[in-house]
Design a protein around this motif. Structure first.
Motif, mmCIF file in Angstrom:
data_model
loop_
_atom_site.group_PDB
_atom_site.id
_atom_site.type_symbol
_atom_site.label_atom_id
_atom_site.label_comp_id
_atom_site.label_asym_id
_atom_site.label_seq_id
_atom_site.Cartn_x
_atom_site.Cartn_y
_atom_site.Cartn_z
ATOM 1 N N TYR A 151 6.452 4.759 0.453
ATOM 2 C CA TYR A 151 7.633 3.929 0.208
ATOM 3 C C TYR A 151 8.627 4.632 -0.719
ATOM 4 C CZ TYR A 151 5.346 -0.287 2.077
ATOM 5 O OH TYR A 151 4.743 -1.219 2.885
ATOM 6 N N ASP A 152 9.887 4.175 -0.652
ATOM 7 C CA ASP A 152 10.850 4.449 -1.710
ATOM 8 C C ASP A 152 10.631 3.345 -2.744
ATOM 9 O OD1 ASP A 152 12.986 4.786 -3.411
ATOM 10 O OD2 ASP A 152 14.449 5.145 -1.823
ATOM 11 N N VAL A 153 9.693 3.574 -3.636
ATOM 12 C CA VAL A 153 9.189 2.530 -4.523
ATOM 13 C C VAL A 153 10.296 1.961 -5.406
ATOM 14 C CG1 VAL A 153 7.544 2.049 -6.380
ATOM 15 C CG2 VAL A 153 6.898 3.562 -4.506
ATOM 16 N N GLU A 154 11.114 2.830 -5.960
ATOM 17 C CA GLU A 154 12.149 2.383 -6.879
ATOM 18 C C GLU A 154 13.157 1.465 -6.184
ATOM 19 O OE1 GLU A 154 15.401 4.313 -10.009
ATOM 20 O OE2 GLU A 154 13.984 5.593 -8.934
ATOM 21 N N ARG A 155 13.560 1.827 -4.966
ATOM 22 C CA ARG A 155 14.532 1.002 -4.258
ATOM 23 C C ARG A 155 13.933 -0.343 -3.857
ATOM 24 N NH1 ARG A 155 18.458 2.363 0.946
ATOM 25 N NH2 ARG A 155 19.242 0.225 1.158
ATOM 26 N N VAL A 156 12.688 -0.345 -3.398
ATOM 27 C CA VAL A 156 12.040 -1.606 -3.030
ATOM 28 C C VAL A 156 12.026 -2.556 -4.224
ATOM 29 C CG1 VAL A 156 9.843 -2.671 -2.382
ATOM 30 C CG2 VAL A 156 10.638 -0.631 -1.177
ATOM 31 N N MET A 157 11.635 -2.056 -5.391
ATOM 32 C CA MET A 157 11.558 -2.914 -6.573
ATOM 33 C C MET A 157 12.947 -3.357 -7.015
ATOM 34 S SD MET A 157 8.343 -1.427 -8.795
ATOM 35 C CE MET A 157 9.120 0.103 -9.314
ATOM 36 N N GLU A 158 13.901 -2.466 -6.952
ATOM 37 C CA GLU A 158 15.261 -2.796 -7.380
ATOM 38 C C GLU A 158 15.840 -3.932 -6.539
ATOM 39 O OE1 GLU A 158 19.385 -0.391 -8.455
ATOM 40 O OE2 GLU A 158 18.062 0.372 -6.875
ATOM 41 N N GLU A 159 15.698 -3.838 -5.222
ATOM 42 C CA GLU A 159 16.285 -4.859 -4.356
ATOM 43 C C GLU A 159 15.525 -6.177 -4.444
ATOM 44 O OE1 GLU A 159 18.316 -4.218 -0.866
ATOM 45 O OE2 GLU A 159 18.102 -2.043 -0.811
ATOM 46 N N CYS A 160 14.206 -6.109 -4.588
ATOM 47 C CA CYS A 160 13.435 -7.354 -4.734
ATOM 48 C C CYS A 160 13.793 -8.079 -6.025
ATOM 49 C CB CYS A 160 11.942 -7.044 -4.699
ATOM 50 S SG CYS A 160 11.305 -6.589 -3.076
ATOM 51 N N MET A 185 4.371 4.239 -11.319
ATOM 52 C CA MET A 185 4.634 4.383 -12.747
ATOM 53 C C MET A 185 5.944 5.120 -13.010
ATOM 54 S SD MET A 185 2.245 2.757 -14.356
ATOM 55 C CE MET A 185 2.380 1.569 -13.006
ATOM 56 N N GLU A 186 6.219 6.168 -12.250
ATOM 57 C CA GLU A 186 7.475 6.898 -12.435
ATOM 58 C C GLU A 186 8.665 6.049 -12.013
ATOM 59 O OE1 GLU A 186 10.074 10.114 -13.371
ATOM 60 O OE2 GLU A 186 8.047 9.533 -13.979
ATOM 61 N N ALA A 187 8.526 5.324 -10.904
ATOM 62 C CA ALA A 187 9.605 4.454 -10.442
ATOM 63 C C ALA A 187 9.870 3.343 -11.454
ATOM 64 C CB ALA A 187 9.264 3.867 -9.076
ATOM 65 N N ALA A 188 8.817 2.816 -12.060
ATOM 66 C CA ALA A 188 8.986 1.771 -13.071
ATOM 67 C C ALA A 188 9.748 2.305 -14.276
ATOM 68 C CB ALA A 188 7.623 1.235 -13.494
ATOM 69 N N THR A 221 0.839 -1.193 0.000
ATOM 70 C CA THR A 221 0.000 0.000 0.000
ATOM 71 C C THR A 221 0.876 1.245 0.000
ATOM 72 O OG1 THR A 221 -1.638 -1.189 1.321
ATOM 73 C CG2 THR A 221 -1.876 1.195 1.175
ATOM 74 N N ASN A 222 0.740 2.058 -1.036
ATOM 75 C CA ASN A 222 1.567 3.264 -1.193
ATOM 76 C C ASN A 222 0.693 4.414 -1.729
ATOM 77 O OD1 ASN A 222 4.186 4.622 -1.353
ATOM 78 N ND2 ASN A 222 3.841 4.625 -3.557
#
Length: 395
Positions: A241-250, A281-284, A232-233
């Protein structure tokens, strides 16, 4: 604001940065508009400005609905309520039209009547309205939803999750996610958010918590069954969240992990320069660009070589900032937003935004079926028109 205005004055009216780049790189000219030059005559400048304003003011579905409301209803199937016929001559509910006004009933229709687009398979103004929304919100595909983000969450989950798939889910998520997991047959692993005891509320799920669960599944030999993570963000209490970092590390642990970001309360963030980078969308988009960067790829390759020579423990991976292998990582991101909560739309007006590299090959057919399963054949056209208008306002 002055800097932005000055920059835009040197760009053709109606051409955004991506289109401008396409004109330079590919030599295309079909998107060009007249460029404002001080040497032009006043009439030419005036007409150029009017053309630009008209382009930005365009709302294809709302305009089609207004036009439709002025037509006679001499068709095979006419709703009793359309054009207020069942109201204005009634002694019992005349106060309904007095309160709402006649226009809302003049625009009351259904796809069965013809003359307007179908939400289930749009080909006309509704399709164009969704394409404009995708451009405004930075997605590759955008779909309108007329039963709130609760339905949007279930549509996305059912289109992505098959029975037996493992899904990581924020334990404090909205109840619609739990129903979506049940409908999809998912095996759910719940993620615990950190408590904020002084405020008697919960925050977000720590990145360490997410990584530890993924590494646990890898040790158990079940990482191949992990399909999606839903977070949830922003949270109901405003934590982002820091969306970009979460996705990058996962993605460094599970390269094909799908992300569902519930942005029910965060639709406005795309249009704020500080908050935009924290949107799905921006983080993606940024992550996709980073994975395509040659220098980034070379750095990751060196790190992978070092790890192969001296494999890190799971504890070390949890503490280290991880980066995915560009050769394996796929950017697959979905966001659901309640336009009616933080932007302008009638109640239940929501959107699904998609930035998924594999959407057309792996998801499009299942998404269409899930969308058909959860969407009425008689959607409220006023809600759809308000989504078109809400997009125009923020764009």
């Amino acid at each position: 604001a002055a800097d932005i205005a000055a920059r835009d004055l040197h760009r053709p009216i109606g051409v955004d940065a991506d289109e401008d780049a396409g004109v330079r790189d590919g030599g295309r000219v079909e998107n060009m508009r007249p460029v404002l030059e001080g040497r032009e005559g006043l009439l030419e400048l005036h007409l150029s400005l009017l053309q630009g304003v008209a382009e930005r003011y365009r709302t294809p579905f709302f305009s089609a609905l207004k036009e439709y409301s002025q037509r006679p209803t001499g068709v095979f199937h006419a709703l009793p309520i359309s054009q207020g016929k069942s109201i204005v001559k009634s002694h019992w509910i005349r106060d309904m039209v007095d309160f709402y006004g006649l226009d809302i009933f003049m625009a009351e229709t259904s796809a069965t009547c013809g003359g307007l687009d179908s939400l289930l398979e749009p080909t006309g103004p509704l399709r164009e309205a969704q394409q404009l929304a995708a451009k405004a919100f930075g997605s590759r595909q955008t779909y309108f939803v007329t039963n709130g983000t609760s339905t949007a969450n279930k549509i996305v989950t059912q289109s992505l999750v098959a029975p037996g798939d493992i899904v990581l889910l924020d334990r404090n998520c909205h109840q619609s996610h739990h129903y979506g997991m049940m409908l999809g047959g998912a095996n759910v692993i719940y993620l615990d958010a950190y408590p904020l005891n002084d405020y008697t509320m919960y925050g977000a799920v720590p990145l360490r918590e997410i990584k530890s669960k993924l590494l646990m599944l890898r040790r158990a030999g079940k990482l191949d069954r992990v399909k999606m993570i839903a977070l949830t963000n922003c949270t109901f209490d405003g934590i982002v969240y820091d969306v970009e970092r979460v996705m990058e590390e996962c993605l460094a642990i599970k390269p094909d992990l799908v992300f569902l970001w519930d942005e029910a309360w965060f639709a406005f963030a795309r249009f704020h320069p500080v908050l935009r980078s924290r949107t799905a969308m921006e983080a993606a988009r940024r992550l996709r660009e980073r994975l395509a960067d040659k220098d980034y790829g070379a750095d990751v390759e060196r790190q992978l070589a070092a790890d192969a020579a001296n494999p890190p423990t799971d504890e070390e991976l949890i503490d280290r900032r991880l980066r995915p292998d560009p050769a394996k990582a796929r950017v697959r991101v979905y966001a659901t937003q309640s336009t009616h909560k933080t932007l302008t739309s009638l109640r239940q007006g929501s959107m699904i935004h998609i930035f998924d590299q594999d959407y057309e090959q792996k998801v499009a057919e299942a998404f269409h079926e899930a969308y058909m399963a959860h969407t009425s054949t008689s959607p409220n056209y006023q809600i759809l028109a308000s989504l078109d208008l809400g997009r125009r306002q923020v764009a």
